[in-house]
Write an enzyme that holds these catalytic residues in place. Structure first.
Site, short mmCIF file in Angstrom:
data_model
loop_
_atom_site.label_atom_id
_atom_site.label_comp_id
_atom_site.label_asym_id
_atom_site.label_seq_id
_atom_site.Cartn_x
_atom_site.Cartn_y
_atom_site.Cartn_z
N THR A 121 13.41 2.06 1.99
CA THR A 121 12.74 3.25 1.46
C THR A 121 12.84 4.37 2.49
OG1 THR A 121 11.22 1.77 0.34
CG2 THR A 121 10.54 4.07 0.51
N LEU A 151 11.05 -5.37 -5.49
CA LEU A 151 10.48 -6.73 -5.45
C LEU A 151 9.10 -6.72 -4.79
CD1 LEU A 151 10.69 -7.95 -2.30
CD2 LEU A 151 13.08 -8.14 -2.94
N LYS A 202 11.40 5.35 -6.27
CA LYS A 202 10.76 4.33 -5.42
C LYS A 202 9.38 4.81 -4.94
CE LYS A 202 10.02 0.93 -2.71
NZ LYS A 202 9.93 -0.47 -3.06
N ASN A 206 5.54 3.25 -6.18
CA ASN A 206 4.52 2.68 -5.30
C ASN A 206 3.27 3.57 -5.26
OD1 ASN A 206 5.84 0.36 -4.72
ND2 ASN A 206 6.34 0.85 -2.59
N GLY A 251 -11.42 -4.13 -5.75
CA GLY A 251 -11.70 -5.12 -4.71
C GLY A 251 -11.78 -4.46 -3.35
N CYS A 258 3.94 -2.21 2.23
CA CYS A 258 4.58 -1.16 1.41
C CYS A 258 3.63 -0.10 0.90
CB CYS A 258 5.30 -1.82 0.24
SG CYS A 258 6.52 -3.00 0.80
C1 UGA Z 1 4.68 -3.46 -3.69
C2 UGA Z 1 5.18 -3.10 -5.10
O1 UGA Z 1 4.37 -3.76 -6.08
C3 UGA Z 1 6.65 -3.52 -5.29
O2 UGA Z 1 7.12 -3.12 -6.57
C4 UGA Z 1 7.48 -2.85 -4.20
O3 UGA Z 1 8.86 -3.22 -4.29
C5 UGA Z 1 6.94 -3.26 -2.83
O4 UGA Z 1 5.57 -2.87 -2.72
C6 UGA Z 1 7.78 -2.55 -1.79
O5 UGA Z 1 7.78 -1.33 -1.75
O6 UGA Z 1 8.55 -3.24 -1.11
P1 UGA Z 1 3.84 -5.73 -2.52
O7 UGA Z 1 3.56 -4.91 -1.31
O8 UGA Z 1 4.55 -7.02 -2.36
O9 UGA Z 1 4.71 -4.88 -3.59
O10 UGA Z 1 2.43 -6.06 -3.19
P2 UGA Z 1 1.66 -5.71 -4.55
O11 UGA Z 1 1.75 -6.83 -5.48
O12 UGA Z 1 2.05 -4.37 -5.05
O13 UGA Z 1 0.15 -5.64 -4.01
C7 UGA Z 1 -0.22 -4.67 -3.02
C8 UGA Z 1 -1.69 -4.76 -2.70
O14 UGA Z 1 -2.47 -4.26 -3.78
C9 UGA Z 1 -2.23 -6.16 -2.43
O15 UGA Z 1 -3.09 -6.11 -1.30
C10 UGA Z 1 -3.00 -6.51 -3.67
O16 UGA Z 1 -4.03 -7.43 -3.44
C11 UGA Z 1 -3.55 -5.15 -4.07
N1 UGA Z 1 -3.87 -5.00 -5.50
C12 UGA Z 1 -2.92 -5.13 -6.45
C13 UGA Z 1 -5.17 -4.67 -5.87
O17 UGA Z 1 -6.08 -4.53 -5.02
N2 UGA Z 1 -5.47 -4.50 -7.19
C14 UGA Z 1 -4.53 -4.63 -8.16
O18 UGA Z 1 -4.87 -4.43 -9.35
C15 UGA Z 1 -3.22 -4.95 -7.78
#
Ligand code: UGA
Length: 429
Positions: A121, A151, A202, A206, A251, A258
């Site tokens: 990114t 991902l 991208k 995010n 939460g 990311c």
């Molecule tokens: C995120 C994006 O979802 C991916 O699409 C992207 O490719 C990636 O960043 C990146 O830029 O590389 P990731 O960091 O693996 O992925 O995690 P997420 O699943 O997005 O969760 C991020 C945070 O948000 C976690 O701490 C999760 O617990 C929190 N979260 C997620 C919440 O507090 N509430 C929600 O409803 C969803």
């Protein structure tokens, strides 16, 4: 095709694993010799479901090679996928040192037409500088494209095998053709656009995910003040198909390598182009304040709001389940604050114990979730690993010094726990 993937981090290793599994010859290159030696011996630098199997299978079948050498890999490759980290600097801007280094080293070893596709990114506006840096060293024709990665940690292999979209950012027809061919075995919508639009897709993706989470947290705070139940409210909101429920789970805030970094970097891009992206700055502020908000709840449960000598158990250390990654993890931020306030903190995570112990040596690591609860004045659920949700809470109640549960993910069954005699405190309910 023969591909070099530069960077053996999350994105790089998963990309190398999947593209070698699809039948390509892949060199996975990293300047960290120790990391490469470990990978050759089957030792991964982090935990990610399925990754181990994909890497070892393709390594043993000689489609995947680990190397530190640009001269061994780049001249043989038609495509270079640059997947190095772009960590945040103090001011929130992305640090592009690794990226410039990777592109310059690649350029020095090019042989014949090669496509350099950036998966990292990078802030909008830097593509020209990166291309000029490469031109200084390249003796042969190359083209640039932006091919961002979407991902998620914890489901990285599945996300790469079944993407929602493949974004191909380049105006060169030839480069588009090469990237379409590379991704041909994968599904998902193809979005073909210019480099800047690809980079913006991208960042905007995010940023919107983070915005949804901060919105959910803001609604949770209003629910607490008004006596409403945020879970009901957001289920009602999410039932509207135009809005949806995903990423509307309140939460202790978002963490990881990311969302926090990209929100700040995107706001910095705005500043750079004279646009004050106030919305994103607020998204970040709400996320930070969720930690204070949660800590206040914990303090309010004790006399004089004092945590001195309180024994606190923590379930979950990683920033989300199915990973050992603790970068920007809300659990880590909360534990540091609890320790500062004088509490004695015991924690357990199925995968992230070692990483957490390195970051916070004062934290006591329990042998399992039940030992974490034993004789504690309160228990905090900070990462919603399934094994914490499925605990025998009747047993938990008998072993705790006082049955107080703080659910930082709204993942537990409030009514059931209350009927068992727990004092249950969630977020916005
Ligand atoms: C995120 C994006 O979802 C991916 O699409 C992207 O490719 C990636 O960043 C990146 O830029 O590389 P990731 O960091 O693996 O992925 O995690 P997420 O699943 O997005 O969760 C991020 C945070 O948000 C976690 O701490 C999760 O617990 C929190 N979260 C997620 C919440 O507090 N509430 C929600 O409803 C969803």
């Amino acid at each position: 095709m023969t591909i070099t993937v530069v960077g053996a981090g999350y994105v790089g290793l998963v990309t190398a694993a999947v593209f070698s599994d699809l039948g390509n010859k892949v060199f996975c290159l990293d300047f960290d010799a120790k990391r490469i030696e470990n990978l050759k011996r089957g030792k991964l630098p982090f935990f990610e479901p399925q990754l181990d199997d994909y890497l070892s299978k393709n390594f043993s079948q000689k489609r995947l090679f680990f190397t530190t050498s640009y001269s061994e890999s780049v001249p043989k490759s038609q495509i270079i996928l640059v997947c190095v980290g772009t960590p945040p600097k103090e001011n929130g801007e992305a640090n592009l040192t690794y990226l410039f280094n990777a592109v310059e080293e690649t350029a020095k070893h090019l042989s014949g037409y090669t496509l350099i596709a950036i998966k990292s990114t990078i802030p909008i506006g830097f593509e020209d500088e990166i291309e000029s840096a490469a031109k200084k060293f390249a003796k042969t024709r190359f083209e640039f494209a932006s091919c961002p990665e979407f991902l998620r940690e914890g489901t990285a292999i599945e996300d790469t095998l079944h993407p929602d979209r493949i974004v191909i950012g380049t105006s060169s027809k030839k480069a588009q053709k090469v990237l379409l061919e590379l991704h041909a075995p994968l599904g998902g919508e193809r979005i073909i656009c210019d480099t800047r639009s690809a980079q913006l897709i991208k960042y905007a993706s995010n940023a919107l995910l983070a915005t949804k989470i901060s919105f959910a947290n803001a609604i949770a705070n209003i629910c607490e003040k008004t006596g409403a139940d945020v879970e009901k409210v957001l289920s009602g909101v999410g039932a509207d198909k135009r809005l949806g429920r995903s990423f509307l789970y309140p939460g202790v805030g978002y963490g990881g390598s990311c969302l926090p970094k990209d929100v700040l970097a995107f706001a910095a891009v705005g500043d750079h182009f004279n646009y004050n992206f106030d919305l994103l700055k607020t998204v970040h502020r709400i996320n930070e304040s969720q930690i204070d908000f949660f800590l206040n709840k914990i303090k309010s449960a004790f006399k004089n709001k004092s945590l001195v000598s309180k024994k606190i158990g923590i379930l979950g250390l990683s920033f989300k389940p199915n990973t050992d990654d603790i970068r920007e993890a809300p659990a880590i931020k909360i534990i540091k604050r609890l320790i500062q306030e004088g509490a004695e903190v015991t924690a357990f995570d199925p995968k992230a114990n070692e990483n957490a112990k390195q970051e916070i040596p004062e934290v006591i690591i329990a042998k399992d979730e039940y030992e974490t609860a034993k004789q504690k004045d309160c228990l905090l659920l900070l990462t919603e690993w399934p094994q914490f949700i499925q605990m025998d809470y009747e047993k938990v109640k008998t072993i705790m010094a006082s049955p107080i549960l703080f659910d930082g993910r709204n993942a537990l069954h409030k009514e059931k726990l209350e009927s068992m005699g727990f004092k249950y405190i969630g977020v916005g309910r």
